[in-house]
Scaffold this active site. Structure first.
Site, PDB file in Angstrom:
ATOM      1  N   GLU A 107       0.744  -1.177  -0.242  1.00 29.69           N
ATOM      2  CA  GLU A 107       0.458  -0.084  -0.202  1.00 29.69           C
ATOM      3  C   GLU A 107       0.509   1.202  -0.302  1.00 29.69           C
ATOM      4  O   GLU A 107       1.217   1.148   0.587  1.00 29.69           O
ATOM      5  CB  GLU A 107      -0.867  -0.024   1.546  1.00 29.69           C
ATOM      6  CG  GLU A 107      -1.905  -1.815   1.286  1.00 29.69           C
ATOM      7  CD  GLU A 107      -2.287  -1.508   2.582  1.00 29.69           C
ATOM      8  OE1 GLU A 107      -2.918  -0.094   3.278  1.00 29.69           O
ATOM      9  OE2 GLU A 107      -3.179  -2.213   2.948  1.00 29.69           O
ATOM     10  N   CYS A 120       3.343   8.223   1.787  1.00 30.24           N
ATOM     11  CA  CYS A 120       3.963   7.179   2.917  1.00 30.24           C
ATOM     12  C   CYS A 120       3.766   6.085   2.239  1.00 30.24           C
ATOM     13  O   CYS A 120       3.246   5.327   1.895  1.00 30.24           O
ATOM     14  CB  CYS A 120       2.331   7.127   4.009  1.00 30.24           C
ATOM     15  SG  CYS A 120       2.164   5.737   4.962  1.00 30.24           S
ATOM     16  N   CYS A 127       4.443  -7.838   7.394  1.00 23.55           N
ATOM     17  CA  CYS A 127       5.044  -7.814   8.565  1.00 23.55           C
ATOM     18  C   CYS A 127       5.463  -8.359   9.013  1.00 23.55           C
ATOM     19  O   CYS A 127       4.840  -9.127   9.716  1.00 23.55           O
ATOM     20  CB  CYS A 127       4.698  -6.347   9.674  1.00 23.55           C
ATOM     21  SG  CYS A 127       6.533  -5.826  10.089  1.00 23.55           S
ATOM     22  N   CYS A 131       2.609  -6.801  15.605  1.00 23.26           N
ATOM     23  CA  CYS A 131       2.246  -6.134  16.757  1.00 23.26           C
ATOM     24  C   CYS A 131       0.287  -6.762  16.475  1.00 23.26           C
ATOM     25  O   CYS A 131      -0.045  -6.535  15.746  1.00 23.26           O
ATOM     26  CB  CYS A 131       1.796  -4.225  16.331  1.00 23.26           C
ATOM     27  SG  CYS A 131       4.302  -4.098  16.155  1.00 23.26           S
ATOM     28  N   CYS A 134      -2.371  -4.279  14.663  1.00 23.58           N
ATOM     29  CA  CYS A 134      -1.748  -3.617  12.960  1.00 23.58           C
ATOM     30  C   CYS A 134      -2.467  -4.535  12.387  1.00 23.58           C
ATOM     31  O   CYS A 134      -2.169  -5.603  12.416  1.00 23.58           O
ATOM     32  CB  CYS A 134      -0.726  -3.116  13.027  1.00 23.58           C
ATOM     33  SG  CYS A 134       0.445  -3.213  11.577  1.00 23.58           S
ATOM     34  N   GLY A 174       5.598  -2.441   6.642  1.00 20.54           N
ATOM     35  CA  GLY A 174       6.868  -3.478   6.684  1.00 20.54           C
ATOM     36  C   GLY A 174       7.569  -2.469   7.649  1.00 20.54           C
ATOM     37  O   GLY A 174       6.602  -0.899   8.472  1.00 20.54           O
ATOM     38  N   LEU A 231       6.362   3.538  19.852  1.00 20.59           N
ATOM     39  CA  LEU A 231       6.812   3.479  21.161  1.00 20.59           C
ATOM     40  C   LEU A 231       5.498   3.124  22.138  1.00 20.59           C
ATOM     41  O   LEU A 231       5.504   1.843  22.448  1.00 20.59           O
ATOM     42  CB  LEU A 231       6.746   4.710  22.378  1.00 20.59           C
ATOM     43  CG  LEU A 231       7.495   4.613  23.476  1.00 20.59           C
ATOM     44  CD1 LEU A 231       9.437   3.937  22.891  1.00 20.59           C
ATOM     45  CD2 LEU A 231       7.943   6.052  23.799  1.00 20.59           C
ATOM     46  N   CYS A 349      -2.440   2.080   7.997  1.00 18.51           N
ATOM     47  CA  CYS A 349      -1.008   0.431   7.895  1.00 18.51           C
ATOM     48  C   CYS A 349      -2.165  -0.563   7.872  1.00 18.51           C
ATOM     49  O   CYS A 349      -2.617  -1.167   8.454  1.00 18.51           O
ATOM     50  CB  CYS A 349      -0.331   0.566   9.255  1.00 18.51           C
ATOM     51  SG  CYS A 349       1.153  -0.689   9.302  1.00 18.51           S
TER      52      CYS A 349
END
Ligand code: SAH
Ligand code: SF4
Length: 364
Positions: A107, A120, A127, A131, A134, A174, A231, A349
């Site tokens: 994307e 972006c 990935c 997480c 995500c 990624g 973070l 994302c």
């Protein structure tokens, strides 16, 4: 939802085999018995004009155009879907084909703001970091991208928007610092005279916290690319869950690498912090976060979470978000509460890809 332009080819189909370093184009020219001057012309077409199809390189001899076309079309970037948000954000689902690798979908998102046009881009298809909040993380790593495939997203942006992006952020799919050497080469294709001419200070790498990658950036202070660090949690126990990479490089190791980066480059770092209701958005967590990053050359970007279907996380409400920001501010931390862009088109994302896959499944 924004305007959905459907399946199949929904926008530009670009040959991208010539998005490669000038030295390689020169080597090709020499191998074909051509002069260096021809290589300069090709480089100008690709990187100055954004023309990646040799058939449109009008000042080259026809025979050379044909030979170049064979190289250029060995790799293709095809727009599979395009979505437009009323706020001007455009999101593309792009399929990469050719080369030795399997086809992959990535994307890219274009975000206009005044004179700025931010691209972006994706550095991997999927990935590996996983997480849980995500969409990209949930799909796992499908395929790595080559430097040319990363940089070619700028040419795609140019053909969709009709102008060059002024800024580039590695915030699509990624983890860019998972493969430092590749991203370093992609940066060379993005910036300066040998690339698309994006100012290095206008390129930002976003990382979930790959410490050796941050140290590599710190070791090359002249490079001056920007750094954003995701973070999302002020303590290791929570961050182990939200950003599993934390088990390998816990917060103290991460923050000390970031200090090294700011000291070496004198550039301010952005800490990205996605606000998740009831998970990481309490006043106590804001205070702990402030304590941990106090005195650093940094600011905090509070990001509104874009919900992912089937994922048990929700965005914080406005009051909690405001209070979190105020707590940081009261402790002298620079903070921005980022207004979500492209929300109507799932511009976070991995989300267009996820929806696309779902749509295909339900249809089939
Ligand atoms: N892998 C890198 C860069 C890509 S993700 C990284 O994690 O930094 C870019 C940013 O988008 C990260 O801060 C990530 O945590 C955030 N993000 C991922 N999914 C999101 C979602 N659904 N809503 C809002 N932000 C999200
Ligand atoms: Fe990967 Fe970044 Fe998504 Fe985490 S937030 S899974 S590191 S893309």
């Amino acid at each position: 939802m924004g305007v959905w332009q459907g399946d199949g080819t929904a926008g530009p189909v670009l040959p991208i085999g010539l998005v490669r370093p000038k030295a390689e184009i020169e080597a090709l020219a020499v191998a074909w018995g051509q002069s260096r001057y021809r290589a300069d012309q090709v480089v100008r077409w690709v990187f100055r004009h954004g023309v990646t199809d040799p058939r449109a390189m009008t000042d080259l001899p026809a025979g050379l155009r044909d030979t170049l076309a064979e190289v250029a079309w060995q790799q293709v970037m095809e727009t599979r879907a395009l979505q437009h948000d009323p706020d001007g954000t455009v999101k593309g689902l792009l399929e990469l084909r050719g080369s030795a690798a399997a086809p992959a979908q990535i994307e890219a998102v274009l975000i206009p703001a005044g004179n700025r046009l931010t691209l972006c881009l994706s550095s991997q298809a999927g990935c590996a970091i996983g997480c849980p909040f995500c969409a990209t993380g949930r799909m796992g790593l499908r395929r790595n991208l080559q430097p040319g495939e990363i940089a070619a997203q700028v040419a795609w942006a140019r053909s969709v928007a009709g102008r060059w992006p002024s800024h580039v952020v590695f915030m699509g799919m990624g983890e860019p610092l998972a493969r430092y050497a590749v991203v370093r080469q992609a940066i060379e294709l993005l910036r300066g005279p040998g690339g698309f001419g994006i100012g290095t200070r206008r390129i930002t790498i976003s990382t979930a916290g790959v410490v050796p990658g941050i140290q590599a950036l710190a070791a090359e202070p002249a490079l001056q690319v920007g750094l954003a660090v995701s973070l999302h949690a002020p303590d290791d126990a929570l961050r182990d869950r939200l950003v599993p990479l934390n088990r390998r490089w816990p917060l103290e190791a991460l923050l000390s690498a970031v200090r090294e980066y700011t000291r070496a480059t004198r550039r301010r770092v952005s800490f990205e912090y996605v606000l998740l209701a009831g998970i990481n958005d309490s006043p106590a967590q804001a205070r702990l976060l402030a304590r941990r990053i106090e005195g650093m050359l940094a600011h905090v970007n509070l990001i509104a979470y874009n919900p992912v279907p089937g994922v048990p996380f929700e965005p914080s409400d406005e009051r909690a978000a405001q209070a979190f920001g105020a707590t940081l501010k009261a402790r002298g931390i620079a903070v921005t509460l980022r207004r979500p862009r492209g929300r109507r088109i799932d511009a976070a994302c991995g989300q267009l890809g996820a929806r696309h896959v779902t749509a295909n499944v339900s249809r089939g």
